[in-house]
Design an enzyme around this catalytic site. Structure first.
Site, PDB file in Angstrom:
ATOM      1  N   HIS A 111       0.714  -1.260   0.146  1.00  0.00           N
ATOM      2  CA  HIS A 111       0.354  -0.142  -0.002  1.00  0.00           C
ATOM      3  C   HIS A 111       0.790   1.383  -0.639  1.00  0.00           C
ATOM      4  O   HIS A 111       0.417   2.637  -0.365  1.00  0.00           O
ATOM      5  CB  HIS A 111      -0.889  -0.053   1.552  1.00  0.00           C
ATOM      6  N   ASP A 141       0.297  -8.179   1.411  1.00  0.00           N
ATOM      7  CA  ASP A 141       0.568  -6.299   1.605  1.00  0.00           C
ATOM      8  C   ASP A 141       2.146  -6.566   1.794  1.00  0.00           C
ATOM      9  O   ASP A 141       2.814  -5.282   2.223  1.00  0.00           O
ATOM     10  CB  ASP A 141      -0.018  -5.508   3.186  1.00  0.00           C
ATOM     11  N   SER A 215       4.681   2.860   7.280  1.00  0.00           N
ATOM     12  CA  SER A 215       4.689   1.140   6.776  1.00  0.00           C
ATOM     13  C   SER A 215       5.472   1.144   5.711  1.00  0.00           C
ATOM     14  O   SER A 215       6.323   1.714   5.445  1.00  0.00           O
ATOM     15  CB  SER A 215       3.675   1.916   6.414  1.00  0.00           C
TER      16      SER A 215
END
Length: 481
Positions: A111, A141, A215
Site C-alpha cells: 500500500h 501487503d 508502514s
C-alpha cells in the site's frame, strides 16, 4: 476504533524457493531489556530507508464511489470538475522500507507504493536512489523494490518470527509523519492476530509506536533480525495508541522469495472448501477438543480429491504443522511449495488417519454466484424435525429454490425462527445431504436418523447441507427445537 493500514487504495483480501540472502538464525533466548537500544539502533538504521512515491491524480477522471465507470453520472462529474478549474495534480506520500541484500533489494508494504508512477528510496545519509518495482502481493501487503548502487548497500536479515513469543522486546525503525529516521521500542503484545485484512492474516501485535509513515518499516528483535514488517494500527485518531500490527517474517520470506524468483506469487492449493470446527460439530463427530478445519466440500479435480480426502474429514495437520483452527489451513497451504508432496493428518470416523497430498498451484481468479428469483408453486407435504420444515425434492421445488439436478437430499422448506437451526444460519432452500454422516433421501430418513441419535444418547447431530451449491456442516442440539 479505526483500523488503519495507511493505504491510499482499498485493502486487499503464500511457498516458493528462497534465495540465499534470505538466511536466518534462531532467535536468542528471552533476555532483559538492555540499558539502552542505542547500539542496536546505530547498527540497524542505515539499512532502513524512506520510501517516497508520487502519482498524478486527475480529479476529473476519478469515478464516483459506488457508480459504474461507464455511467453518465461520471461524465457529468468530470465536466463539473473541469468547469471548477480542477487540474491534474501530482501527489506524494511517504513510507518506510529496508534493504535485505547489498545489491539493493528493498522490502516495503504494497500500500506504500500502490498506484505510484515514481518511487524513490532515501537513505539515512540523504542519498536518494530511483527504485523500480520488482513485484508485489496485495493479499499480504508486501512489495519488493530494486535500486542500483555502485557500492554494496547496508542490509538486514529476515529472522524466524515463528520463534517469537509474547513479551519479547522489539524495536521499530521507520519514518513516521515524514520526520526522518525514528526508533521506537516495545514488546510483542500478541501473535497470530486476525484483523480481517485478508485470507492470510497472521499478524504480530506490538505496542512499539507505529505511526503514519512507519508502514513498510522493519520490526526487529534484540538480535537485530527482522521479525515483522510494520503494516497497520488500530487507532481512533490515526496515531499510535499502542496497538500496531506487523506481517510476520516467515510470511514475508515466502512472498519475497517468490517475487524475486518468479516475479509473482505462486500459492499452494489443496482444493477443499472448509469451515470452522465448533464445539458442537466436534462433539457430534467424537473429536475432543474442537480443533482443525472441517472439509465441507472437495473439488473433483483438486489435489485433495486425488489424495482421498472427503467431505466431513477434519484436517488436523498439514506438512507437519498443526491446524489449530480453520483459518490456519489456507495460510499454511498457500505457503507450501507448489508441487511438493506433504503429509496430512485427518480425523475421520473417530480415528486419525494420514494421507499424502501433492500441492497444486492456486488459481486466484474469483468466481461469482448469481442469485436466482423464486417461482411460486404449490407447497408439497412437509415434515418438521429440529425446527426444520422438510420436503422431498421434486421438479417443482428444485425450480422454486434453484436446486440443481445433481443435488440429492431433503429440502428445507421453512425454518422456525426460534430454533437452533435458525441461529446456525439454516435457511429455506438449503438441502440436507447427510444426517450423522449418513445419506438421506426423504424427510422420513431425517426423522429416523435423528431419532436413533437421540436414543443413542447423543447430544448433537451433524447435518451436511448444500446451500446454493456450497457444502457446509451444521451441528444441532438434540432434545428440542
Amino acid at each position: 476504533m479505526i483500523l488503519t493500514g495507511f493505504r491510499r487504495a482499498r485493502r486487499a483480501t503464500i511457498g516458493g524457493a528462497v534465495t540465499a540472502f534470505l538466511a536466518f538464525a534462531p532467535l536468542a533466548q528471552a533476555q532483559n531489556a538492555p540499558d539502552s537500544f542505542a547500539d542496536l539502533a546505530e547498527r540497524l538504521s542505515p539499512a532502513v530507508v524512506n520510501i517516497s512515491t508520487s502519482q498524478v491524480l486527475d480529479p476529473g477522471r476519478r469515478p464516483i464511489p459506488g457508480v459504474p465507470e461507464d455511467s453518465p453520472l461520471n461524465d457529468f462529474f468530470r465536466d463539473f470538475m473541469e468547469q471548477q478549474g480542477q487540474q491534474p495534480q501530482r501527489v506524494q506520500s511517504l513510507g518506510s522500507g529496508f534493504f535485505i541484500d547489498p545489491s539493493g533489494i528493498v522490502v516495503t508494504n504494497n500500500h506504500v507504493i500502490d498506484g505510484a508512477d515514481k518511487i524513490e528510496v532515501v537513505m539515512i545519509d540523504g542519498t536518494t536512489l530511483p527504485a523500480t518495482l520488482t513485484g508485489r502481493d496485495p493479499k499480504t501487503d508486501i512489495a519488493v523494490l530494486k535500486v542500483e548502487s555502485r557500492t554494496p548497500l547496508p542490509f538486514v536479515e529476515l529472522g524466524d518470527s515463528s520463534r517469537a513469543r509474547v513479551g519479547d522486546w522489539v524495536i521499530a525503525i521507520g519514518n513516521p509523519f515524514g520526520l526522518g529516521g525514528t526508533v521506537t521500542a516495545g514488546i510483542i503484545s500478541a501473535l497470530n492476530r486476525d484483523i480481517q485484512a485478508g485470507n492470510y492474516d497472521d499478524f504480530i501485535q506490538t505496542d512499539a509506536s507505529i505511526n503514519r509513515g512507519n508502514s513498510g518499516g522493519p520490526l526487529f528483535d534484540m538480535e537485530g533480525r527482522v521479525v515483522g514488517v510494520n503494516s497497520a494500527i488500530i487507532s481512533p485518531s490515526g496515531a499510535s495508541v499502542g496497538i500496531g500490527f506487523a506481517i510476520p517474517a516467515t510470511t514475508v520470506r515466502s512472498i519475497v522469495g517468490q517475487i524475486i524468483e518468479f516475479g509473482e506469487t505462486r500459492r499452494g492449493w489443496l482444493g477443499v472448501r472448509i469451515q470452522t470446527v465448533t464445539p458442537e460439530i466436534a462433539e457430534s463427530l467424537g473429536l475432543s477438543p474442537a480443533r482443525g478445519a472441517l472439509v465441507a466440500g472437495v473439488n473433483e479435480d483438486g489435489p485433495a480429491a486425488d489424495a482421498g480426502i472427503e467431505a466431513g474429514d477434519i484436517v488436523l495437520s498439514f506438512d507437519g504443522r498443526n491446524i489449530a483452527s480453520m483459518r490456519d489451513l489456507p495460510r499454511i497451504v498457500a505457503e507450501t511449495e507448489v508441487g511438493k508432496t506433504v503429509d496430512v493428518e485427518i480425523f475421520r470416523g473417530g480415528r486419525i488417519i494420514g494421507v499424502k497430498v501433492e500441492v497444486a498451484r492456486l488459481d486466484e481468479s474469483e468466481e461469482e454466484t448469481a442469485e436466482s428469483p423464486s417461482v411460486d408453486t404449490p407447497s408439497p407435504a412437509r415434515t418438521v424435525v429440529l425446527g426444520l420444515s422438510l420436503a422431498e425434492l421434486t421438479a417443482e421445488t428444485r425450480e422454486r429454490f434453484d436446486v440443481g439436478a445433481a443435488t440429492k437430499g431433503v429440502l428445507v422448506m421453512d425454518v422456525d425462527p426460534l430454533s437452533a437451526a435458525a441461529e446456525k444460519g439454516v435457511r429455506p432452500g438449503d438441502v440436507i445431504v447427510q444426517v450423522a454422516q449418513r445419506d438421506v433421501a426423504s424427510p422420513a430418513d431425517v426423522e429416523r436418523i435423528v431419532g436413533s441419535e437421540e436414543k443413542a444418547g447423543r447430544n448433537t447431530v451433524l447435518l451436511r447441507l448444500s446451500s446454493g451449491g456450497d457444502i457446509r456442516f451444521v451441528a444441532l442440539r438434540l432434545g428440542g427445537s
